[in-house]
Design a protein around this motif. Sequence first.
Motif, PDB file in Angstrom:
ATOM      1  N   ASP A  82      30.002  58.832  38.594  1.00  0.00           N
ATOM      2  CA  ASP A  82      30.296  58.803  37.154  1.00  0.00           C
ATOM      3  C   ASP A  82      30.992  57.499  36.753  1.00  0.00           C
ATOM      4  O   ASP A  82      30.772  56.961  35.669  1.00  0.00           O
ATOM      5  CB  ASP A  82      31.097  60.038  36.723  1.00  0.00           C
ATOM      6  CG  ASP A  82      32.402  60.182  37.477  1.00  0.00           C
ATOM      7  OD1 ASP A  82      32.502  59.647  38.600  1.00  0.00           O
ATOM      8  OD2 ASP A  82      33.330  60.819  36.941  1.00  0.00           O
ATOM      9  N   LEU A  83      31.817  56.970  37.664  1.00  0.00           N
ATOM     10  CA  LEU A  83      32.451  55.671  37.368  1.00  0.00           C
ATOM     11  C   LEU A  83      31.394  54.575  37.306  1.00  0.00           C
ATOM     12  O   LEU A  83      31.420  53.706  36.424  1.00  0.00           O
ATOM     13  CB  LEU A  83      33.492  55.303  38.437  1.00  0.00           C
ATOM     14  CG  LEU A  83      34.673  56.244  38.622  1.00  0.00           C
ATOM     15  CD1 LEU A  83      35.699  55.612  39.564  1.00  0.00           C
ATOM     16  CD2 LEU A  83      35.345  56.552  37.295  1.00  0.00           C
ATOM     17  N   GLU A  84      30.454  54.638  38.260  1.00  0.00           N
ATOM     18  CA  GLU A  84      29.398  53.612  38.272  1.00  0.00           C
ATOM     19  C   GLU A  84      28.579  53.659  36.991  1.00  0.00           C
ATOM     20  O   GLU A  84      28.226  52.626  36.429  1.00  0.00           O
ATOM     21  CB  GLU A  84      28.504  53.797  39.509  1.00  0.00           C
ATOM     22  CG  GLU A  84      29.179  53.246  40.759  1.00  0.00           C
ATOM     23  CD  GLU A  84      28.565  53.751  42.058  1.00  0.00           C
ATOM     24  OE1 GLU A  84      29.075  53.361  43.110  1.00  0.00           O
ATOM     25  OE2 GLU A  84      27.593  54.534  42.000  1.00  0.00           O
ATOM     26  N   SER A  85      28.324  54.880  36.505  1.00  0.00           N
ATOM     27  CA  SER A  85      27.516  54.923  35.283  1.00  0.00           C
ATOM     28  C   SER A  85      28.347  54.449  34.079  1.00  0.00           C
ATOM     29  O   SER A  85      27.824  53.794  33.177  1.00  0.00           O
ATOM     30  CB  SER A  85      26.869  56.294  35.098  1.00  0.00           C
ATOM     31  OG  SER A  85      27.688  57.127  34.350  1.00  0.00           O
ATOM     32  N   GLU A  86      29.656  54.717  34.082  1.00  0.00           N
ATOM     33  CA  GLU A  86      30.515  54.182  33.008  1.00  0.00           C
ATOM     34  C   GLU A  86      30.505  52.648  33.025  1.00  0.00           C
ATOM     35  O   GLU A  86      30.414  52.001  31.983  1.00  0.00           O
ATOM     36  CB  GLU A  86      31.963  54.628  33.230  1.00  0.00           C
ATOM     37  CG  GLU A  86      32.373  55.830  32.399  1.00  0.00           C
ATOM     38  CD  GLU A  86      33.827  56.233  32.683  1.00  0.00           C
ATOM     39  OE1 GLU A  86      34.100  57.419  32.553  1.00  0.00           O
ATOM     40  OE2 GLU A  86      34.661  55.361  33.046  1.00  0.00           O
ATOM     41  N   LEU A  87      30.593  52.095  34.227  1.00  0.00           N
ATOM     42  CA  LEU A  87      30.612  50.629  34.352  1.00  0.00           C
ATOM     43  C   LEU A  87      29.295  50.039  33.846  1.00  0.00           C
ATOM     44  O   LEU A  87      29.277  49.017  33.158  1.00  0.00           O
ATOM     45  CB  LEU A  87      30.856  50.221  35.808  1.00  0.00           C
ATOM     46  CG  LEU A  87      32.267  50.519  36.344  1.00  0.00           C
ATOM     47  CD1 LEU A  87      32.350  50.277  37.848  1.00  0.00           C
ATOM     48  CD2 LEU A  87      33.309  49.663  35.618  1.00  0.00           C
ATOM     49  N   GLN A 108      28.558  47.351  30.755  1.00  0.00           N
ATOM     50  CA  GLN A 108      27.754  46.124  30.866  1.00  0.00           C
ATOM     51  C   GLN A 108      26.675  46.091  29.785  1.00  0.00           C
ATOM     52  O   GLN A 108      26.488  45.083  29.113  1.00  0.00           O
ATOM     53  CB  GLN A 108      27.109  46.035  32.246  1.00  0.00           C
ATOM     54  CG  GLN A 108      27.996  45.319  33.228  1.00  0.00           C
ATOM     55  CD  GLN A 108      27.616  45.576  34.676  1.00  0.00           C
ATOM     56  OE1 GLN A 108      26.860  46.484  34.988  1.00  0.00           O
ATOM     57  NE2 GLN A 108      28.168  44.774  35.566  1.00  0.00           N
ATOM     58  N   LEU A 109      26.004  47.237  29.605  1.00  0.00           N
ATOM     59  CA  LEU A 109      24.916  47.282  28.616  1.00  0.00           C
ATOM     60  C   LEU A 109      25.433  47.004  27.210  1.00  0.00           C
ATOM     61  O   LEU A 109      24.733  46.429  26.383  1.00  0.00           O
ATOM     62  CB  LEU A 109      24.230  48.655  28.658  1.00  0.00           C
ATOM     63  CG  LEU A 109      23.389  48.920  29.914  1.00  0.00           C
ATOM     64  CD1 LEU A 109      22.886  50.356  29.952  1.00  0.00           C
ATOM     65  CD2 LEU A 109      22.220  47.930  29.996  1.00  0.00           C
ATOM     66  N   GLY A 110      26.682  47.418  26.923  1.00  0.00           N
ATOM     67  CA  GLY A 110      27.228  47.232  25.572  1.00  0.00           C
ATOM     68  C   GLY A 110      28.013  45.936  25.410  1.00  0.00           C
ATOM     69  O   GLY A 110      28.764  45.801  24.452  1.00  0.00           O
ATOM     70  N   ASP A 111      27.878  45.007  26.335  1.00  0.00           N
ATOM     71  CA  ASP A 111      28.626  43.736  26.284  1.00  0.00           C
ATOM     72  C   ASP A 111      30.137  43.961  26.277  1.00  0.00           C
ATOM     73  O   ASP A 111      30.894  43.205  25.655  1.00  0.00           O
ATOM     74  CB  ASP A 111      28.249  42.916  25.035  1.00  0.00           C
ATOM     75  CG  ASP A 111      26.885  42.278  25.185  1.00  0.00           C
ATOM     76  OD1 ASP A 111      26.606  41.710  26.250  1.00  0.00           O
ATOM     77  OD2 ASP A 111      26.088  42.398  24.236  1.00  0.00           O
ATOM     78  N   MET A 112      30.562  45.048  26.938  1.00  0.00           N
ATOM     79  CA  MET A 112      31.990  45.376  26.922  1.00  0.00           C
ATOM     80  C   MET A 112      32.628  45.284  28.306  1.00  0.00           C
ATOM     81  O   MET A 112      33.760  45.709  28.495  1.00  0.00           O
ATOM     82  CB  MET A 112      32.173  46.812  26.384  1.00  0.00           C
ATOM     83  CG  MET A 112      31.654  46.992  24.984  1.00  0.00           C
ATOM     84  SD  MET A 112      32.590  46.026  23.812  1.00  0.00           S
ATOM     85  CE  MET A 112      33.894  47.182  23.505  1.00  0.00           C
TER      86      MET A 112
END
Length: 402
Positions: free
Chosen positions: A8-13, A17-21
């Motif tokens: 779940d942490l990996e998917s949050e990360l 990245q996808l949101g330029d954040m």
Amino acid sequence: MHENGFEDLESELKNLQLGDMYRSRRVVESSQGPRITLNNRELLNFCSNDYLGLASDKRISEAFVKGVHRWGSGAGASHLVCGHTSAHEELEEALADHTGRPRALLYSSGYAANVGVINALLTKGDYVYEDRLNHASLLDGGWISRSQFEWYPHGDVNQLKQALSTIQHNTSRKLIVTDGTFSMDGDLAPIEDLINTAKTTGAWLMVDDAHGIGVHGSNGCGLVDPSIYTTDEVQILVGTLGKALGTSGAFVAGAEPLIETLIQKSRNYIFTTAMPSALAEATLTSLQIAQKENWRRMKLETLIKTFRQGATELGLQLLPSSSPIQPIVVGSPEVALAMSASLESSGCLCTAIRPPTVPEGTSRLRITLMATHTESDVARLLDALELAQSDKMLLSIDGTDH
Ligand SMILES: Cc1ncc(COP(=O)(O)O)c(C=O)c1O
């Protein structure tokens, strides 16, 4: 079935990245200053808080080294056990004098001071009122204290008054909390109006002057100039040492009962190792330099004027800031990243600032000026901004990070 329990942490990360954040650190290879080295390349530095240019001042480094010879490298314990030395005492007295308050108390960082103060003063049943753009440490302090937390819109003293007037329990403590110079916008808190509001509603006023100490006021006393604002008007003043004073740590200044209460009750003061005494010695030297060398504040003033005039001629939208913090709000994180990358390719370092550091839709370049910049450094920055602005390919350039 989880492979390592962190999916779940990996998917949050990935989503960040996808949101330029996504945030990543840059590795600096030089000491701090108007020019710093990254990847073997020298860049003009327009994003540090070292406003007076003291972080690499030789006199302060020498005081630090002398302090290490005298005290060693570490304090060894908290202030209340056996870590509190005459170097800390001397610095606290100098900071109290500098801000015109009866006493000052050292903390290891501004973050620790802000959380530690609010949490020591308020509890369930009390009220804290915070400007919408206050620094994260002030917000965290309010939330951790378990008091009733209320925002007021940025600088809107009328809304604040209205919120305070609805309180029924007169025995509760009420605390108004504000940045002095707002860290991401550079504008100044309406101190006079906040004082009046606090007076008429029986609230305390806490001002975090992290970005004002050394920069504003006579001899760099800060925004809460003691010749104008007394300890009875601004009861709680916080200053940091890692910005204009060029070292690290923070202090709280105010009346004797405030400081004694913090010593007894502030968890961030009690349960942590004291700052190294050598650092206290270095900071004392830095404070003396900041007080004496008025040319640094005058130089900043001139550079701020030059920058604002040039940026306005380029059609850039500036915020109403007279401080060394001169943000250019661009909106989306991608544009902020792209502009930051464009500036870097022109030799100017200015990291993009994105939510949650600033509200959604207000990503920005937080340009900061230093007394040790030259007029031609500012001219180079303006040229780089012109290029960044007109670069049609901005959004395809890889970004830098905050
Ligand atoms: C307004 C404000 N208060 C407090 C802090 C935290 O200070 P420090 O870096 O000493 O923890 C900062 C710095 O980021 C700040 O901008």
